[in-house]
Design a protein around this motif. Structure first.
Motif, PDB file in Angstrom:
ATOM      1  N   SER A  35     -63.215 -43.582 -13.840  1.00 14.16           N
ATOM      2  CA  SER A  35     -63.750 -44.934 -13.946  1.00 14.16           C
ATOM      3  C   SER A  35     -64.495 -45.280 -12.660  1.00 14.16           C
ATOM      4  O   SER A  35     -64.112 -44.811 -11.584  1.00 14.16           O
ATOM      5  N   GLU A  36     -65.516 -46.136 -12.761  1.00 12.78           N
ATOM      6  CA  GLU A  36     -66.184 -46.638 -11.566  1.00 12.78           C
ATOM      7  C   GLU A  36     -65.296 -47.616 -10.803  1.00 12.78           C
ATOM      8  O   GLU A  36     -65.621 -48.024  -9.703  1.00 12.78           O
ATOM      9  N   LEU A  37     -64.161 -47.982 -11.380  1.00  7.30           N
ATOM     10  CA  LEU A  37     -63.249 -48.930 -10.752  1.00  7.30           C
ATOM     11  C   LEU A  37     -62.164 -48.246  -9.933  1.00  7.30           C
ATOM     12  O   LEU A  37     -61.376 -48.926  -9.273  1.00  7.30           O
ATOM     13  N   THR A  38     -62.112 -46.915  -9.991  1.00  8.83           N
ATOM     14  CA  THR A  38     -61.092 -46.184  -9.240  1.00  8.83           C
ATOM     15  C   THR A  38     -61.712 -44.984  -8.540  1.00  8.83           C
ATOM     16  O   THR A  38     -62.718 -44.445  -8.970  1.00  8.83           O
ATOM     17  N   ALA A  39     -61.076 -44.586  -7.441  1.00 12.31           N
ATOM     18  CA  ALA A  39     -61.499 -43.396  -6.703  1.00 12.31           C
ATOM     19  C   ALA A  39     -60.289 -42.859  -5.960  1.00 12.31           C
ATOM     20  O   ALA A  39     -59.330 -43.592  -5.696  1.00 12.31           O
ATOM     21  N   GLY A  40     -60.336 -41.580  -5.628  1.00 11.58           N
ATOM     22  CA  GLY A  40     -59.223 -40.995  -4.899  1.00 11.58           C
ATOM     23  C   GLY A  40     -59.672 -39.860  -4.010  1.00 11.58           C
ATOM     24  O   GLY A  40     -60.751 -39.288  -4.202  1.00 11.58           O
ATOM     25  N   TRP A  41     -58.841 -39.552  -3.046  1.00 10.40           N
ATOM     26  CA  TRP A  41     -59.090 -38.459  -2.104  1.00 10.40           C
ATOM     27  C   TRP A  41     -57.778 -37.750  -1.862  1.00 10.40           C
ATOM     28  O   TRP A  41     -56.711 -38.369  -1.811  1.00 10.40           O
ATOM     29  N   GLY A  42     -57.854 -36.420  -1.717  1.00  8.71           N
ATOM     30  CA  GLY A  42     -56.657 -35.638  -1.409  1.00  8.71           C
ATOM     31  C   GLY A  42     -55.634 -35.595  -2.517  1.00  8.71           C
ATOM     32  O   GLY A  42     -54.442 -35.687  -2.267  1.00  8.71           O
ATOM     33  N   ASP A  43     -56.087 -35.481  -3.764  1.00  6.22           N
ATOM     34  CA  ASP A  43     -55.180 -35.391  -4.919  1.00  6.22           C
ATOM     35  C   ASP A  43     -54.105 -36.475  -4.916  1.00  6.22           C
ATOM     36  O   ASP A  43     -52.918 -36.204  -5.047  1.00  6.22           O
ATOM     37  N   GLY A  44     -54.546 -37.711  -4.741  1.00 10.59           N
ATOM     38  CA  GLY A  44     -53.630 -38.850  -4.821  1.00 10.59           C
ATOM     39  C   GLY A  44     -53.111 -39.358  -3.493  1.00 10.59           C
ATOM     40  O   GLY A  44     -52.379 -40.346  -3.459  1.00 10.59           O
ATOM     41  N   ALA A  45     -53.463 -38.706  -2.387  1.00  9.33           N
ATOM     42  CA  ALA A  45     -53.005 -39.173  -1.074  1.00  9.33           C
ATOM     43  C   ALA A  45     -53.595 -40.547  -0.757  1.00  9.33           C
ATOM     44  O   ALA A  45     -52.937 -41.392  -0.142  1.00  9.33           O
ATOM     45  N   ILE A  46     -54.836 -40.767  -1.194  1.00  8.51           N
ATOM     46  CA  ILE A  46     -55.538 -42.035  -0.977  1.00  8.51           C
ATOM     47  C   ILE A  46     -56.153 -42.437  -2.319  1.00  8.51           C
ATOM     48  O   ILE A  46     -56.905 -41.664  -2.909  1.00  8.51           O
ATOM     49  N   VAL A  47     -55.809 -43.623  -2.801  1.00 11.75           N
ATOM     50  CA  VAL A  47     -56.330 -44.104  -4.080  1.00 11.75           C
ATOM     51  C   VAL A  47     -56.907 -45.502  -3.875  1.00 11.75           C
ATOM     52  O   VAL A  47     -56.245 -46.385  -3.322  1.00 11.75           O
ATOM     53  N   LEU A  48     -58.141 -45.689  -4.328  1.00 15.35           N
ATOM     54  CA  LEU A  48     -58.813 -46.980  -4.259  1.00 15.35           C
ATOM     55  C   LEU A  48     -58.963 -47.517  -5.672  1.00 15.35           C
ATOM     56  O   LEU A  48     -59.333 -46.780  -6.583  1.00 15.35           O
ATOM     57  N   ARG A  49     -58.656 -48.805  -5.845  1.00 17.44           N
ATOM     58  CA  ARG A  49     -58.883 -49.492  -7.117  1.00 17.44           C
ATOM     59  C   ARG A  49     -59.660 -50.763  -6.806  1.00 17.44           C
ATOM     60  O   ARG A  49     -59.285 -51.515  -5.922  1.00 17.44           O
ATOM     61  N   CYS A  50     -60.722 -50.998  -7.523  1.00 13.40           N
ATOM     62  CA  CYS A  50     -61.580 -52.155  -7.290  1.00 13.40           C
ATOM     63  C   CYS A  50     -61.451 -53.122  -8.460  1.00 13.40           C
ATOM     64  O   CYS A  50     -61.393 -52.705  -9.618  1.00 13.40           O
ATOM     65  N   GLY A  51     -61.423 -54.421  -8.129  1.00 11.98           N
ATOM     66  CA  GLY A  51     -61.315 -55.433  -9.170  1.00 11.98           C
ATOM     67  C   GLY A  51     -59.888 -55.723  -9.583  1.00 11.98           C
ATOM     68  O   GLY A  51     -59.650 -56.209 -10.690  1.00 11.98           O
ATOM     69  N   VAL A  52     -58.934 -55.459  -8.689  1.00 14.81           N
ATOM     70  CA  VAL A  52     -57.531 -55.720  -9.002  1.00 14.81           C
ATOM     71  C   VAL A  52     -57.257 -57.223  -8.931  1.00 14.81           C
ATOM     72  O   VAL A  52     -57.983 -57.972  -8.269  1.00 14.81           O
ATOM     73  N   PRO A  53     -56.207 -57.685  -9.603  1.00 15.80           N
ATOM     74  CA  PRO A  53     -55.846 -59.098  -9.500  1.00 15.80           C
ATOM     75  C   PRO A  53     -55.401 -59.449  -8.067  1.00 15.80           C
ATOM     76  O   PRO A  53     -54.973 -58.579  -7.311  1.00 15.80           O
ATOM     77  N   ARG A  54     -55.470 -60.714  -7.729  1.00 14.78           N
ATOM     78  CA  ARG A  54     -55.014 -61.185  -6.420  1.00 14.78           C
ATOM     79  C   ARG A  54     -53.524 -60.904  -6.286  1.00 14.78           C
ATOM     80  O   ARG A  54     -52.726 -61.354  -7.108  1.00 14.78           O
ATOM     81  N   PRO A  55     -53.124 -60.176  -5.237  1.00 12.12           N
ATOM     82  CA  PRO A  55     -51.700 -59.875  -5.062  1.00 12.12           C
ATOM     83  C   PRO A  55     -50.895 -61.139  -4.750  1.00 12.12           C
ATOM     84  O   PRO A  55     -51.340 -62.002  -3.982  1.00 12.12           O
ATOM     85  N   GLU A  56     -49.725 -61.244  -5.323  1.00  7.47           N
ATOM     86  CA  GLU A  56     -48.842 -62.378  -5.083  1.00  7.47           C
ATOM     87  C   GLU A  56     -48.533 -62.524  -3.590  1.00  7.47           C
ATOM     88  O   GLU A  56     -48.412 -63.627  -3.065  1.00  7.47           O
ATOM     89  N   LYS A  57     -48.441 -61.402  -2.892  1.00  5.97           N
ATOM     90  CA  LYS A  57     -48.110 -61.387  -1.461  1.00  5.97           C
ATOM     91  C   LYS A  57     -49.126 -62.178  -0.630  1.00  5.97           C
ATOM     92  O   LYS A  57     -48.796 -62.661   0.457  1.00  5.97           O
ATOM     93  N   MET A  58     -50.345 -62.368  -1.128  1.00  5.76           N
ATOM     94  CA  MET A  58     -51.351 -63.118  -0.377  1.00  5.76           C
ATOM     95  C   MET A  58     -50.970 -64.587  -0.215  1.00  5.76           C
ATOM     96  O   MET A  58     -51.522 -65.280   0.636  1.00  5.76           O
TER      97      MET A  58
END
Length: 129
Positions: A35-58
């Protein structure tokens, strides 16, 4: 795979075109499904997701954050795993999850911040300056 509104998805599509082939010395290896909304490097060591909901922790005034190359990120510690960072003050949220080897290392954010800054506009000036 996140499912953001169309305007946010357009920022994610622009980000997908800016992402590097390597992050922290790890080669790109995107997660499935592709998907254009996800990317990764190092077979899952680093995973990027774009367009995620606002985290509750914020909403937590004690939430910790870091800055990398002009982009601010909220830090979430994850028990038994590496940290998760979510961009703040941008028109869509970009989440970067790191595995346990990055438990005390936000270094991969430096490789990802410039593409985020280029593709995802600031939502709250002067916070992005």
């Amino acid at each position: 795979v996140p499912s953001p509104p169309a305007e946010e998805a357009s920022y994610c599509q622009a980000l997908a075109k800016e992402l590097p082939d390597t992050v922290a010395g790890l080669r790109r290896s995107d997660p499935e499904p592709g998907s254009e909304l996800t990317a990764g490097w190092g077979d899952g060591a680093i995973v990027l997701r774009c367009g995620v909901p606002r985290p509750e922790k914020m909403s937590d005034p004690k939430a910790q954050g870091v800055s990398a190359n002009g982009v601010r990120w909220m830090l979430e510690e994850r028990a038994g795993d590496g940290p998760r960072f979510t961009s703040v003050y941008r028109k869509t949220y970009v989440e970067v999850t790191l595995d346990a080897r990055y438990a005390h290392d936000a270094g991969p954010l430096t490789d990802l911040a410039i593409p985020v800054e280029r593709a995802v506009p600031c939502a709250l000036e002067p916070e992005c300056a």
